[in-house]
Design a protein around this motif. Structure first.
Motif, PDB file in Angstrom:
ATOM      1  N   VAL A 156     -28.593  42.539  -1.544  1.00 30.31           N
ATOM      2  CA  VAL A 156     -28.550  43.838  -0.871  1.00 30.31           C
ATOM      3  C   VAL A 156     -27.248  43.910  -0.069  1.00 30.31           C
ATOM      4  O   VAL A 156     -26.687  42.886   0.324  1.00 30.31           O
TER       5      VAL A 156
ATOM      6  N   ALA B 182     -26.420  43.720  -7.138  1.00 34.83           N
ATOM      7  CA  ALA B 182     -27.286  44.632  -6.373  1.00 34.83           C
ATOM      8  C   ALA B 182     -28.187  45.424  -7.323  1.00 34.83           C
ATOM      9  O   ALA B 182     -29.376  45.607  -7.058  1.00 34.83           O
TER      10      ALA B 182
ATOM     11  N   ARG C  96     -21.915  44.939  -7.011  1.00 42.55           N
ATOM     12  CA  ARG C  96     -22.693  46.082  -7.509  1.00 42.55           C
ATOM     13  C   ARG C  96     -23.630  45.630  -8.641  1.00 42.55           C
ATOM     14  O   ARG C  96     -24.795  46.018  -8.695  1.00 42.55           O
TER      15      ARG C  96
END
Ligand code: ZN
Length: 312
Positions: free
Chosen positions: A301, A295, A292
């Motif tokens: 991604v 990202a 996370r």
């Protein structure tokens, strides 16, 4: 540190969901452990939602049945290591009586989680398609019946995982609208004796070697999604491998995916969260937190297997 590459890395997470179908042919089914796996499943879904991670779930499609009366019309494999009928252990009851053989309410949780998870197949009854004695008719029936059940239950049914990762009869996947399947990690010991392979796998974990990353590759009408790392359970000897070793190895894979703009694909059996579910979920959370974080910085991604196939 930002990647110098234009393409970000890709993180893919897949779960095999088998319950009794993954083990009935190896010995007595561990009912208590599998029931515990069912109980902690909502925790897993919440964890994924919390970190906004969409995953692929490869289910044994028999689990979608509310009940059954056996499967006389399904063609049978002829296996040297299992001489009795493949469906001998099928209890022919329903989810209430045998919730490790039937699990429609559990699979519905994945769809209702609303995170956009990818629900795919691991065949109808988990017959290993690469075994001698498994004809193309058996393979076709396994794939077709799983596709039919997935679609009837509102799942996309695009992603396929071969039972026991035994890749065979790839050509039947596209006939049943599957677009991709999970490949097998390239390991240095893959051509060695079984004992060396087992030791090699554990050694990779202990030494925390960087797992392989890869790119989706088209094989005719279907795409092979590369596989990077099995998230090890805490069963047997594996419990002596510190949880942080699993996390550390996954982080190395993520770093390599970012550096090379390729796919790091972590996979596990949902049932492998037991034993030690709280510790296992914590370890998985450490990995997902890192994903996370990357990202949010635009370094990686998150893609399901089905999404990777769409773009190839
Ligand atoms: Zn059945």
């Amino acid at each position: 540190m930002h990647s110098q590459h234009a393409a970000p890395g890709i993180f893919t997470l897949s779960f095999d969901v088998e319950l009794a179908w993954g083990e009935f042919y190896r010995g007595p089914v561990g009912v208590e452990r599998l029931l515990e796996a069912r109980r902690i499943f909502p925790k897993l879904l919440r964890l994924l939602e919390k970190h906004e991670i969409r995953a692929t779930f490869a289910i044994v499609a028999h689990l979608l049945l509310a009940g059954c009366e056996g499967h006389p019309s399904m063609p049978r494999p002829h296996l040297s290591w299992r001489t009795q009928d493949w469906y001998d252990a099928d209890p022919q009851t329903d989810e209430k009586h045998d919730p490790v053989w039937y699990a429609p309410s559990l699979i519905a949780l994945i769809k209702n989680a609303g995170s956009g998870h990818d629900v795919g197949s691991q065949g109808f009854s988990h017959i290993p398609l690469d075994e001698p004695g498994v004809s193309i008719e058996v393979a076709r029936a396994e794939v077709a019946e799983s596709s039919r059940l997935l679609r009837a239950n509102g799942h996309a049914g695009s992603s396929f995982v071969f039972p026991r990762n035994g890749i065979c009869y790839r050509e039947v996947l596209a006939e049943e609208q599957f677009t991709c399947y999970r490949g097998v990690e390239r390991r240095w010991y893959r051509h060695s004796h079984r004992i060396i392979r087992k030791a090699g796998h554990l050694l990779d974990q202990v030494l925390s070697t960087t797992p392989p990353v890869g790119r989706p590759t088209r094989h005719g009408l279907v795409v092979e999604v590369p596989s990077s790392m099995l998230f090890l359970s805490r069963e047997g000897m594996r419990r002596y491998l510190p949880l942080r070793a699993r996390v550390e190895r996954a982080r190395k894979g993520i770093e390599r995916a970012i550096a090379t703009g390729s796919v790091f694909h972590l996979w596990m059996h949902a049932e492998d969260l037991v034993p030690g579910a709280d510790l296992m979920l914590q370890a998985l959370q450490s990995v997902l937190l890192h994903v996370r974080h990357c990202a949010d910085r635009g370094e990686i991604v998150i893609r399901t297997m089905a999404e990777l196939a769409e773009k190839n």
